[in-house]
Design a protein around this motif. Structure first.
Motif, PDB file in Angstrom:
ATOM      1  N   ILE A 126       0.748  -1.165   0.108  1.00 35.93           N
ATOM      2  CA  ILE A 126       0.095  -0.070  -0.015  1.00 35.93           C
ATOM      3  C   ILE A 126       0.851   1.307   0.053  1.00 35.93           C
ATOM      4  N   ILE A 127       2.381   1.229  -0.079  1.00 37.53           N
ATOM      5  CA  ILE A 127       3.055   2.351  -0.405  1.00 37.53           C
ATOM      6  C   ILE A 127       2.570   3.563  -1.264  1.00 37.53           C
ATOM      7  N   PRO A 128       2.023   2.994  -2.558  1.00 39.99           N
ATOM      8  CA  PRO A 128       1.284   4.131  -3.358  1.00 39.99           C
ATOM      9  C   PRO A 128       0.207   4.824  -2.946  1.00 39.99           C
ATOM     10  N   THR A 129      -0.900   3.872  -1.936  1.00 38.68           N
ATOM     11  CA  THR A 129      -1.837   4.736  -1.361  1.00 38.68           C
ATOM     12  C   THR A 129      -1.437   5.443  -0.351  1.00 38.68           C
ATOM     13  N   LEU A 130      -0.614   5.052   0.378  1.00 38.88           N
ATOM     14  CA  LEU A 130       0.106   5.908   1.620  1.00 38.88           C
ATOM     15  C   LEU A 130       0.847   7.255   1.111  1.00 38.88           C
ATOM     16  N   LYS A 131       1.438   7.072  -0.245  1.00 41.69           N
ATOM     17  CA  LYS A 131       2.075   8.338  -0.726  1.00 41.69           C
ATOM     18  C   LYS A 131       1.075   9.193  -1.270  1.00 41.69           C
ATOM     19  N   THR A 132      -0.082   8.677  -1.765  1.00 39.77           N
ATOM     20  CA  THR A 132      -1.028   9.508  -2.044  1.00 39.77           C
ATOM     21  C   THR A 132      -2.071  10.239  -1.333  1.00 39.77           C
ATOM     22  N   TYR A 133      -2.139   9.481  -0.095  1.00 39.53           N
ATOM     23  CA  TYR A 133      -2.722  10.089   0.958  1.00 39.53           C
ATOM     24  C   TYR A 133      -1.827  11.317   1.761  1.00 39.53           C
ATOM     25  N   GLU A 134      -0.663  10.908   1.731  1.00 39.72           N
ATOM     26  CA  GLU A 134       0.314  11.840   2.191  1.00 39.72           C
ATOM     27  C   GLU A 134       0.370  13.260   1.600  1.00 39.72           C
ATOM     28  N   ASP A 135       0.366  12.653   0.000  1.00 40.66           N
ATOM     29  CA  ASP A 135       0.351  14.255  -0.841  1.00 40.66           C
ATOM     30  C   ASP A 135      -0.950  14.968  -0.691  1.00 40.66           C
ATOM     31  N   ILE A 136      -1.855  14.352  -0.467  1.00 44.10           N
ATOM     32  CA  ILE A 136      -3.211  14.981  -0.264  1.00 44.10           C
ATOM     33  C   ILE A 136      -3.274  15.886   1.025  1.00 44.10           C
ATOM     34  N   LEU A 137      -2.771  15.105   2.047  1.00 45.06           N
ATOM     35  CA  LEU A 137      -2.557  15.970   3.449  1.00 45.06           C
ATOM     36  C   LEU A 137      -1.903  17.197   3.338  1.00 45.06           C
ATOM     37  N   GLU A 138      -0.575  16.911   2.693  1.00 46.78           N
ATOM     38  CA  GLU A 138       0.426  18.047   2.451  1.00 46.78           C
ATOM     39  C   GLU A 138      -0.016  19.108   1.520  1.00 46.78           C
ATOM     40  N   SER A 139      -1.068  18.793   0.660  1.00 46.88           N
ATOM     41  CA  SER A 139      -1.558  20.062  -0.182  1.00 46.88           C
ATOM     42  C   SER A 139      -2.230  20.918   0.628  1.00 46.88           C
ATOM     43  N   GLY A 140      -2.553  21.100   2.024  1.00 48.37           N
ATOM     44  CA  GLY A 140      -2.833  21.916   2.953  1.00 48.37           C
ATOM     45  C   GLY A 140      -4.507  21.749   2.957  1.00 48.37           C
ATOM     46  N   GLY A 141      -5.083  21.303   2.123  1.00 45.09           N
ATOM     47  CA  GLY A 141      -6.572  21.306   1.989  1.00 45.09           C
ATOM     48  C   GLY A 141      -7.303  20.696   3.220  1.00 45.09           C
ATOM     49  N   LYS A 142      -6.618  19.511   3.645  1.00 47.78           N
ATOM     50  CA  LYS A 142      -7.330  18.764   4.554  1.00 47.78           C
ATOM     51  C   LYS A 142      -6.517  18.421   6.011  1.00 47.78           C
ATOM     52  N   LYS A 143      -5.902  19.794   6.666  1.00 53.03           N
ATOM     53  CA  LYS A 143      -5.046  19.452   7.759  1.00 53.03           C
ATOM     54  C   LYS A 143      -5.569  18.679   9.063  1.00 53.03           C
ATOM     55  N   GLU A 144      -6.921  18.827   9.180  1.00 47.82           N
ATOM     56  CA  GLU A 144      -7.603  17.936  10.282  1.00 47.82           C
ATOM     57  C   GLU A 144      -7.370  16.556  10.211  1.00 47.82           C
ATOM     58  N   ASN A 145      -7.089  15.902   9.005  1.00 47.14           N
ATOM     59  CA  ASN A 145      -7.083  14.526   8.801  1.00 47.14           C
ATOM     60  C   ASN A 145      -5.627  14.049   9.282  1.00 47.14           C
ATOM     61  N   SER A 146      -5.523  12.887   9.855  1.00 48.70           N
ATOM     62  CA  SER A 146      -4.354  12.140  10.372  1.00 48.70           C
ATOM     63  C   SER A 146      -3.793  10.951   9.590  1.00 48.70           C
TER      64      SER A 146
END
Length: 195
Positions: A20-40
């Protein structure tokens, strides 16, 4: 038995995390985009791990049952060729199923998964982790049960299965792996019946 559950859980997690490394990388990219800072990020991983921990416990229970029925050898491999053959054929047929394909598509396209299933907050992160964990389980459970054919202590088999599952989830390679692997498994199971 508790030690067996812990060992099996660690082995399952060690096998599945690389897939699931690609999934984790995608999720991390979304979080770092700043749009969803409340997620963990860590609550997402916790959701994923809880699915595989429960599955590992169930696999350990199956191992105990098969062991009590004297159907496993010292390496944790099934001793009867007919039962081993059944595991191989079932895994091979599952590779061809529409359910397997549906789960695999979710794993191959993590950005689309998040686009369609995004939930905010720590609870949302955990829920998405559980969801992707279930899709991952839908992809891989049949291949994981082949540990009973090759032996649950066979680290080489575990490594080979992990590589298959990693490449299967890469869109450019997955289509060249799933179907041929199904034929190999069904063929192996069919041949094994005669030995």
């Amino acid at each position: 038995q508790r030690q067996m559950c812990i060992r099996d859980s660690l082995m399952s997690i060690a096998m599945m995390l690389p897939t699931i490394i690609p999934t984790l990388k995608t999720y991390e990219d979304i979080l770092e985009s700043g749009g969803k800072k409340e997620n963990s990020f860590w609550w997402f991983i916790a959701g994923f791990l809880i699915v595989w921990t429960i599955f590992s416990i169930l696999m350990s229970l199956v191992q105990v049952i098969l062991g009590n029925l004297y159907l496993l050898n010292n390496q944790g491999a099934i001793v009867g060729s007919l039962l081993s053959s059944s595991f191989l054929v079932i895994a091979g047929l599952y590779q061809l199923s529409s359910f397997k394909e549906a789960c695999l598509i979710k794993c191959q396209t993590p950005f689309t998964f998040f686009l369609q299933n995004w939930k905010s907050g720590h609870t949302g992160s955990f829920s998405m982790g559980v969801s992707i964990g279930l899709y991952c389980l839908g992809c891989c459970w049949a291949l994981m049960t082949l540990a009973f054919v090759g032996g649950v202590m066979n680290l080489l088999l575990m490594a080979v299965m992990t590589l298959f599952m990693i490449f299967e989830k890469i869109p450019d390679y997955g289509k060249y792996i799933s179907k041929p692997l199904s034929l190999i498994l069904i063929g192996s199971g069919t041949v094994l019946v005669w030995f």
